[in-house]
Scaffold this active site. Structure first.
Site, short mmCIF file in Angstrom:
data_model
loop_
_atom_site.label_atom_id
_atom_site.label_comp_id
_atom_site.label_asym_id
_atom_site.label_seq_id
_atom_site.Cartn_x
_atom_site.Cartn_y
_atom_site.Cartn_z
N ASP A 8 0.82 -1.22 0.00
CA ASP A 8 0.00 0.00 0.00
C ASP A 8 0.85 1.27 0.00
OD1 ASP A 8 -2.39 -1.63 0.37
OD2 ASP A 8 -1.79 -1.81 2.46
N GLU A 9 2.04 1.21 -0.61
CA GLU A 9 2.94 2.36 -0.60
C GLU A 9 2.65 3.38 -1.69
OE1 GLU A 9 5.36 -1.34 0.62
OE2 GLU A 9 4.08 -0.79 -1.07
N LYS A 11 2.36 2.22 -5.06
CA LYS A 11 3.11 1.68 -6.21
C LYS A 11 2.38 1.89 -7.52
CE LYS A 11 3.42 -2.45 -4.41
NZ LYS A 11 2.78 -2.13 -3.11
N GLY A 12 1.04 1.93 -7.46
CA GLY A 12 0.28 2.08 -8.70
C GLY A 12 0.63 3.36 -9.43
N LYS A 13 0.67 4.46 -8.68
CA LYS A 13 1.01 5.74 -9.30
C LYS A 13 2.44 5.73 -9.82
CE LYS A 13 1.88 10.59 -8.45
NZ LYS A 13 1.76 11.77 -7.57
N GLY A 35 -3.81 -4.41 -4.94
CA GLY A 35 -4.62 -3.42 -5.64
C GLY A 35 -3.86 -2.14 -5.88
N HIS A 36 -3.95 -1.60 -7.09
CA HIS A 36 -3.32 -0.33 -7.43
C HIS A 36 -4.39 0.66 -7.84
CE1 HIS A 36 0.72 -2.48 -8.50
NE2 HIS A 36 0.53 -2.33 -7.21
N GLN A 218 2.12 -6.02 -3.28
CA GLN A 218 2.38 -6.09 -1.83
C GLN A 218 3.69 -5.38 -1.46
OE1 GLN A 218 1.54 -9.48 -3.25
NE2 GLN A 218 -0.61 -9.11 -2.85
#
Length: 441
Positions: A8-9, A11-13, A35-36, A218
């Site tokens: 949840d850091e 990473k998606g962005k 999830g991103h 993760q």
């Protein structure tokens, strides 16, 4: 690119940003338990399996063999992208990835409930049981979906076997093999054009000197072997897992980029030395919108933990960092950073591999002044308030790794690129002494 905390850091962005320079984006491990969330021009994309690079029409995206795939969720993502006018034509799926079945989800949820106060905090999406079947060599792979006779034979046996567990161990109703087979044959027909030998495709891209980004799911502390076991995921989200989950050798990796929040969060159970409660926890949770993309669960919030940060640098061989959600700290008078632990009356500088010892660790803090002003509009390093820049310098020095990217919000443009982490020189960023070195290119 991997998570340097408990997931949840953001990473998606960061994956979305790095995908601009990538020809291929590969997701090597995990499943729909990840999830991103990406915000582009006011549109929000929530992806669980499809790599974030899918938002770039010329980028090829690959779901690698180390993942576990829930076809139902994957096809829902196909439909979501189609509604948002994003094509999935450039998405490819490894034929040797394992498939999550309905009995995996049922067993996951039932076993977690049965653990009671000893629960792990899984998402209940069937990820652990899918990986367990993979290790037991009883799993169903994507290639099995592609052949109706093979699917019927393997799935009939697997459902009958797992029905015994569902009925006798968890007192649940059995599954109808014919209904499941029929359902998954429909999935197979839709996925068939995307199924390939992913290792061969990645190797071919390497031979043609294409830029390849491996998108981790993760985070380091959730690694099955090197995380806070047993409160971990069922795969290897550390950098080494990218090789195993993609089918390439370690000599083909040029750079490892870690992503960490400017504070720390954790979802689910397990020790969390810097966890906050009361008003400070509420501020971080509300300003950071700390609710899971996959489950919607509220995340536990705490100060930045430099001990697990240094551990992530060591375990992954990090070359540089992306620090996200710096803006969440904008309103605080002071900010604390954990620089070491106190363990049984002694100072501990390193992450303890013993779970019971980690549970007894108490944080030793360094307190830094807050900046009490908004950073959301900052686009250059020199735009940051002095205290915010000092905070970043401190983190760089504490973790002995430079900072390449600073994220100040959910949108693409709310970002400071200190140095291109893919093409720039490896350490021409914020150096280990915390001195900002701006690129001349």
């Amino acid at each position: 690119m991997i998570g340097a905390q408990w997931g949840d850091e953001g990473k998606g962005k960061i994956t979305d940003l790095l995908s601009r320079s990538a020809d291929v984006v590969v997701r090597p491990q995990g499943g729909v338990n990840a999830g991103h969330t990406i915000v582009v021009k006011g549109q929000t994309f929530k992806l669980h399996l499809i790599p974030s690079g899918i938002l770039y029409p010329d980028t090829e995206c690959i779901i690698g063999s180390g993942t576990v795939i829930d076809p139902k969720i994957l096809l829902q993502e196909f439909d979501q992208l189609e509604r948002l006018n994003v094509s999935a034509d450039n998405l490819f799926i490894s034929q040797t990835a394992h498939v999550t079945m309905p009995y995996h989800r049922l067993i996951d949820q039932a076993s977690e409930e049965q653990r009671g106060k000893h629960k792990i905090g899984t998402t209940g999406r069937g990820i652990g049981p899918t990986y367990a079947d993979k290790s037991e060599r009883t799993g169903i792979r994507v290639v099995d979906l592609m052949d109706a006779d093979t699917l019927r034979k393997r799935l009939t046996w697997a459902i009958n076997y797992n029905n015994v567990i569902l009925e006798k161990l968890y007192n649940l109703a059995p599954l109808d093999p014919e209904e499941v087979i029929k359902e998954y044959q429909v999935y197979a027909d839709r996925l068939r054009p995307h199924v390939i030998d992913s290792s061969l495709k990645i190797y071919d891209a390497i031979q043609h000197r294409k830029n390849i980004l491996f998108e981790g799911a993760q985070g380091t502390l959730l690694d099955l072997d090197h995380g806070t076991y047993p409160y971990v995921t069922s795969s290897n989200p550390i950098a080494g897992g990218a090789c195993v989950g993609s089918g390439i050798g370690p000599t083909m990796i040029d750079r490892v980029i870690g992503v960490a929040k400017a504070y720390t969060t954790r979802v689910g159970e397990g020790p969390f030395p810097t966890e906050l409660d009361g008003e400070l926890n509420q501020i971080l949770c509300d300003r950071g919108a700390e609710f899971g993309t996959t489950t919607g669960r509220r995340r536990r919030c705490g100060w930045f933990d430099g001990v697990i940060g240094r551990y992530a640098v060591r375990i992954n061989g990090l070359d540089c960092l992306a620090i996200t959600k710096l803006d969440v700290l904008d309103e605080l008078d002071e900010i604390k950073v954990c620089v070491a632990y106190e363990l049984d009356g002694k100072t501990c500088d390193h992450f303890p591999g013993n779970a019971s010892e980690f549970a007894r660790c108490k944080p030793i803090y360094k307190t830094l002044p807050g900046w009490k002003t908004s950073t959301e509009e900052c686009r250059l390093l020199e735009d940051l308030p002095k205290q915010a820049l000092d905070y970043l310098k401190f983190l760089a020095e504490l973790m002995a790794v430079p900072i390449a990217i600073i994220s100040l919000g959910a949108s693409r443009d709310q970002t400071i690129i200190v140095e291109d982490p893919i093409h720039g020189p490896k350490r021409a960023l914020l150096d280990a002494n915390g001195s900002p070195v701006l690129s001349s290119t």
